[in-house]
Design a protein around this motif. Structure first.
Motif, PDB file in Angstrom:
ATOM      1  N   LEU A  79       0.822  -1.210   0.000  1.00 34.81           N
ATOM      2  CA  LEU A  79       0.000   0.000   0.000  1.00 34.81           C
ATOM      3  C   LEU A  79       0.856   1.262   0.000  1.00 34.81           C
ATOM      4  O   LEU A  79       0.496   2.265  -0.622  1.00 34.81           O
ATOM      5  N   SER A  80       1.977   1.221   0.693  1.00 39.72           N
ATOM      6  CA  SER A  80       2.784   2.429   0.842  1.00 39.72           C
ATOM      7  C   SER A  80       3.757   2.663  -0.300  1.00 39.72           C
ATOM      8  O   SER A  80       4.250   3.781  -0.474  1.00 39.72           O
ATOM      9  N   GLY A  81       4.031   1.620  -1.084  1.00 41.59           N
ATOM     10  CA  GLY A  81       4.937   1.802  -2.216  1.00 41.59           C
ATOM     11  C   GLY A  81       6.302   2.287  -1.773  1.00 41.59           C
ATOM     12  O   GLY A  81       6.916   1.739  -0.866  1.00 41.59           O
ATOM     13  N   GLU A  82       6.795   3.356  -2.419  1.00 45.44           N
ATOM     14  CA  GLU A  82       8.115   3.892  -2.092  1.00 45.44           C
ATOM     15  C   GLU A  82       8.100   4.794  -0.866  1.00 45.44           C
ATOM     16  O   GLU A  82       9.163   5.118  -0.321  1.00 45.44           O
ATOM     17  N   ASN A  83       6.936   5.209  -0.425  1.00 48.36           N
ATOM     18  CA  ASN A  83       6.849   6.058   0.763  1.00 48.36           C
ATOM     19  C   ASN A  83       7.118   5.227   2.014  1.00 48.36           C
ATOM     20  O   ASN A  83       6.799   4.035   2.061  1.00 48.36           O
ATOM     21  N   THR A  84       7.653   5.849   3.026  1.00 46.13           N
ATOM     22  CA  THR A  84       8.155   5.072   4.160  1.00 46.13           C
ATOM     23  C   THR A  84       7.358   5.166   5.448  1.00 46.13           C
ATOM     24  O   THR A  84       7.416   4.259   6.276  1.00 46.13           O
ATOM     25  N   LYS A  85       6.626   6.236   5.663  1.00 44.50           N
ATOM     26  CA  LYS A  85       6.003   6.443   6.974  1.00 44.50           C
ATOM     27  C   LYS A  85       4.657   5.722   7.085  1.00 44.50           C
ATOM     28  O   LYS A  85       3.789   5.875   6.228  1.00 44.50           O
ATOM     29  N   ILE A  86       4.487   4.984   8.184  1.00 44.60           N
ATOM     30  CA  ILE A  86       3.248   4.270   8.465  1.00 44.60           C
ATOM     31  C   ILE A  86       2.734   4.748   9.820  1.00 44.60           C
ATOM     32  O   ILE A  86       3.363   4.516  10.857  1.00 44.60           O
ATOM     33  N   PHE A  87       1.589   5.408   9.841  1.00 44.36           N
ATOM     34  CA  PHE A  87       0.974   5.834  11.102  1.00 44.36           C
ATOM     35  C   PHE A  87       0.097   4.702  11.639  1.00 44.36           C
ATOM     36  O   PHE A  87      -0.651   4.068  10.874  1.00 44.36           O
ATOM     37  N   LEU A  88       0.166   4.456  12.940  1.00 45.22           N
ATOM     38  CA  LEU A  88      -0.586   3.354  13.547  1.00 45.22           C
ATOM     39  C   LEU A  88      -0.669   3.576  15.058  1.00 45.22           C
ATOM     40  O   LEU A  88      -0.051   4.483  15.602  1.00 45.22           O
ATOM     41  N   GLN A  89      -1.450   2.721  15.729  1.00 47.52           N
ATOM     42  CA  GLN A  89      -1.598   2.833  17.182  1.00 47.52           C
ATOM     43  C   GLN A  89      -0.326   2.389  17.906  1.00 47.52           C
ATOM     44  O   GLN A  89       0.311   1.400  17.514  1.00 47.52           O
ATOM     45  N   ASP A  90      -0.017   3.082  18.955  1.00 50.56           N
ATOM     46  CA  ASP A  90       1.094   2.683  19.822  1.00 50.56           C
ATOM     47  C   ASP A  90       0.865   1.285  20.390  1.00 50.56           C
ATOM     48  O   ASP A  90       1.809   0.516  20.586  1.00 50.56           O
ATOM     49  N   THR A  91      -0.379   0.930  20.650  1.00 53.30           N
ATOM     50  CA  THR A  91      -0.721  -0.370  21.238  1.00 53.30           C
ATOM     51  C   THR A  91      -0.926  -1.476  20.204  1.00 53.30           C
ATOM     52  O   THR A  91      -1.295  -2.592  20.562  1.00 53.30           O
TER      53      THR A  91
ATOM     54  N   ALA B 112      -0.649  15.029  13.299  1.00 57.31           N
ATOM     55  CA  ALA B 112       0.655  14.383  13.121  1.00 57.31           C
ATOM     56  C   ALA B 112       1.151  14.516  11.690  1.00 57.31           C
ATOM     57  O   ALA B 112       2.338  14.757  11.443  1.00 57.31           O
ATOM     58  N   VAL B 113       0.242  14.361  10.744  1.00 58.44           N
ATOM     59  CA  VAL B 113       0.616  14.485   9.330  1.00 58.44           C
ATOM     60  C   VAL B 113       1.045  15.912   9.012  1.00 58.44           C
ATOM     61  O   VAL B 113       2.076  16.151   8.364  1.00 58.44           O
ATOM     62  N   GLU B 114       0.277  16.882   9.482  1.00 56.77           N
ATOM     63  CA  GLU B 114       0.573  18.279   9.176  1.00 56.77           C
ATOM     64  C   GLU B 114       1.837  18.764   9.866  1.00 56.77           C
ATOM     65  O   GLU B 114       2.510  19.686   9.375  1.00 56.77           O
ATOM     66  N   ALA B 115       2.191  18.139  10.978  1.00 54.19           N
ATOM     67  CA  ALA B 115       3.392  18.541  11.709  1.00 54.19           C
ATOM     68  C   ALA B 115       4.670  18.114  11.003  1.00 54.19           C
ATOM     69  O   ALA B 115       5.754  18.660  11.290  1.00 54.19           O
TER      70      ALA B 115
ATOM     71  N   ILE C 190       4.262   9.848   3.219  1.00 52.90           N
ATOM     72  CA  ILE C 190       3.385   9.004   4.032  1.00 52.90           C
ATOM     73  C   ILE C 190       2.939   7.819   3.200  1.00 52.90           C
ATOM     74  O   ILE C 190       2.323   7.974   2.146  1.00 52.90           O
ATOM     75  N   GLY C 191       3.256   6.627   3.683  1.00 50.06           N
ATOM     76  CA  GLY C 191       2.911   5.432   2.934  1.00 50.06           C
ATOM     77  C   GLY C 191       1.494   4.958   3.180  1.00 50.06           C
ATOM     78  O   GLY C 191       0.721   4.748   2.251  1.00 50.06           O
ATOM     79  N   ALA C 192       1.137   4.799   4.453  1.00 53.68           N
ATOM     80  CA  ALA C 192      -0.179   4.257   4.786  1.00 53.68           C
ATOM     81  C   ALA C 192      -0.499   4.525   6.242  1.00 53.68           C
ATOM     82  O   ALA C 192       0.365   4.924   7.030  1.00 53.68           O
ATOM     83  N   VAL C 193      -1.759   4.282   6.576  1.00 48.75           N
ATOM     84  CA  VAL C 193      -2.223   4.311   7.964  1.00 48.75           C
ATOM     85  C   VAL C 193      -2.769   2.924   8.276  1.00 48.75           C
ATOM     86  O   VAL C 193      -3.457   2.308   7.445  1.00 48.75           O
ATOM     87  N   SER C 194      -2.443   2.403   9.440  1.00 49.80           N
ATOM     88  CA  SER C 194      -2.940   1.093   9.861  1.00 49.80           C
ATOM     89  C   SER C 194      -3.704   1.225  11.165  1.00 49.80           C
ATOM     90  O   SER C 194      -3.278   1.933  12.078  1.00 49.80           O
ATOM     91  N   ILE C 195      -4.836   0.539  11.234  1.00 49.73           N
ATOM     92  CA  ILE C 195      -5.656   0.522  12.453  1.00 49.73           C
ATOM     93  C   ILE C 195      -5.907  -0.928  12.853  1.00 49.73           C
ATOM     94  O   ILE C 195      -6.332  -1.736  12.022  1.00 49.73           O
ATOM     95  N   GLU C 196      -5.639  -1.244  14.106  1.00 53.67           N
ATOM     96  CA  GLU C 196      -6.017  -2.547  14.645  1.00 53.67           C
ATOM     97  C   GLU C 196      -7.364  -2.404  15.331  1.00 53.67           C
ATOM     98  O   GLU C 196      -7.570  -1.479  16.114  1.00 53.67           O
TER      99      GLU C 196
ATOM    100  N   ILE D 264      -4.179   8.738   1.043  1.00 50.02           N
ATOM    101  CA  ILE D 264      -3.403   7.903   1.956  1.00 50.02           C
ATOM    102  C   ILE D 264      -4.116   6.562   2.082  1.00 50.02           C
ATOM    103  O   ILE D 264      -5.307   6.510   2.399  1.00 50.02           O
ATOM    104  N   LYS D 265      -3.410   5.482   1.842  1.00 49.53           N
ATOM    105  CA  LYS D 265      -4.009   4.150   1.911  1.00 49.53           C
ATOM    106  C   LYS D 265      -4.223   3.736   3.371  1.00 49.53           C
ATOM    107  O   LYS D 265      -3.444   4.108   4.261  1.00 49.53           O
ATOM    108  N   LEU D 266      -5.260   2.937   3.588  1.00 46.95           N
ATOM    109  CA  LEU D 266      -5.665   2.571   4.948  1.00 46.95           C
ATOM    110  C   LEU D 266      -5.805   1.056   5.080  1.00 46.95           C
ATOM    111  O   LEU D 266      -6.540   0.417   4.316  1.00 46.95           O
ATOM    112  N   HIS D 267      -5.092   0.497   6.045  1.00 45.70           N
ATOM    113  CA  HIS D 267      -5.107  -0.951   6.288  1.00 45.70           C
ATOM    114  C   HIS D 267      -5.769  -1.254   7.624  1.00 45.70           C
ATOM    115  O   HIS D 267      -5.559  -0.538   8.613  1.00 45.70           O
TER     116      HIS D 267
END
Length: 393
Positions: free
Chosen positions: A116-128, A165-168, A179-185, A213-216
């Motif tokens: 989903l993220s391709g060449e982009n590297t950042k993945i936002f997700l829950q700390d837990t 977080a994205v805007e910062a 930004i590659g993707a966002v993941s939610i558990e 932004i792709k979402l997993h």
């Protein structure tokens, strides 16, 4: 099942199966959800885990039932047979275009966010989340992705927190890697099965789609979230690009996972599974078990919730007993007994005399109870009497 019957099953299943796979018939649809057959002659109620997890002999017995209902056709490196049928079933459940069998949930998660993220590297997700805490830093070490945890020690982050977080990034970082993707558990294991509120998922999905932004979804236990919130698996899946679902946590398989997504993503997975050592010649034992147990599963969960509500209502009338759901939770409940109760002894009596397994209450009489479909193995009265007698003893 006698050992000779097991050998016969293995021989039959591997060499003389029917040439075509027919989807498993739903057995006794009117009663299946309330009178699920026990895997053992002595049914065991397990107040831990999300579902039945079979011992080897019982696993073979259950596969024999599946094979008797409809002949199991083996796959070849994950292609054809019962694996293909299972994949088709999950496209129907999720409403997503394609599905593929994976040997593990970790591989499903990692390949999904990587593609989903391709060449982009950042993945936002829950700390837990499991991806951040429990997948051996594979996103960083193998897939060269940078995990960006949000909501420290919380079950979920909000759409606003994600946006902030994205805007910062434009001010916080000099080099823009994308930004590659966002993941939610959902639900979150490390948060005792708490769910991400549906309204927040909708907001996050809207934000991600508006910003390309792709979402997993790490939906390993998504059936638990669905049963306890009333939101269908299909609706949950509709807000994401990809979703992973476990086959062993509550469907009885000894391993395996399903990853669903658009064809352009899933079509890349067969090669990637091979590259990362996950391509196995035969996957049919896990696929057949999951497909067989899927029939009537959602109805069984609904009846499990109903029965647990009745059970806890009665138990809560006992002096000093309090069982209640976690706020925002699913199938995990808090359980408190009078401090004078010997928790170790009560646990042993429930186990040895009544075949009921619970976590041992601590010195304050506190423990957690996890509700699953094994609760359907006995009527409410049996379980209530078991707890009463164990407490009295």
């Amino acid at each position: 099942m006698a050992s000779s019957n097991r050998r016969n099953f293995l021989k039959t299943a591997s060499s003389s199966l029917l040439p075509a796979f027919i989807p498993f018939a739903q057995a006794e649809t009117s009663d299946l959800s309330t009178n699920i057959e026990s895997p053992n002659s002595t049914p065991i109620i397990k107040f831990f885990g999300d579902g039945e997890m079979f011992e080897p002999g019982d696993y073979l017995d259950e596969l024999q039932k599946a094979h008797a209902a409809t002949a199991i056709i083996k796959d070849r490196y994950g292609v054809g047979g019962v694996v293909e049928a299972l994949e088709k079933k999950f496209t129907e459940i999720t409403g997503i275009e394609k599905a593929i069998f994976m040997p593990s949930g970790t591989l499903a998660n990692q390949l999904a966010i990587s593609v989903l993220s391709g060449e982009n590297t950042k993945i936002f997700l829950q700390d837990t989340s499991h991806i951040y805490r429990d997948e051996a830093d594979s996103a960083q070490s193998v897939f060269h992705k940078r995990l960006m945890p949000l909501a420290k020690d919380a079950a979920y982050f909000t759409a606003q927190e994600l946006q902030n977080a994205v805007e910062a990034l434009k001010d916080d970082e000099v080099f823009k890697t994308g930004i590659g993707a966002v993941s939610i558990e959902n639900p979150v294991r490390r948060a005792d099965g708490k769910v991400v509120p549906l309204d927040e998922i909708k907001k996050i999905s809207t934000y991600c789609r508006a910003n390309n932004i792709k979402l997993h979804l790490d939906g390993a236990r998504i059936f638990m979230a669905s049963a306890w919130t009333g939101t269908s698996v299909k609706e949950y899946a509709s807000y994401f690009d990809t979703i992973y679902i476990s086959l062993y946590k509550y469907l009885g398989a000894s391993g395996g996972a399903i990853l669903c997504g658009p064809a352009e993503v899933i079509d890349k997975m067969t090669h990637l599974i091979k590259v990362h050592g996950g391509s196995m010649y035969g996957n049919w034992t896990n696929a057949a078990m999951a497909l067989y147990r899927l029939e009537g599963f959602e109805s069984r969960l609904k009846n499990t919730i109903k029965l647990s509500t009745e059970l806890f209502s009665v138990l809560n009338k006992l002096p000093g007993v309090q069982i209640k759901p976690l706020p925002g939770g699913t199938n995990i409940y808090t359980m408190d007994f009078p401090k004078e109760i010997n928790g170790k002894k009560m646990q042993e009596i429930l186990n040895t005399k009544f075949n009921i397994r619970i976590a041992r209450p601590d010195v304050k009489g506190h423990a957690l109870l996890t509700v699953n479909e094994t609760l359907l193995y006995q009527p409410v009265d049996y379980t209530v009497d078991a707890f009463k007698n164990s407490m009295q003893a």
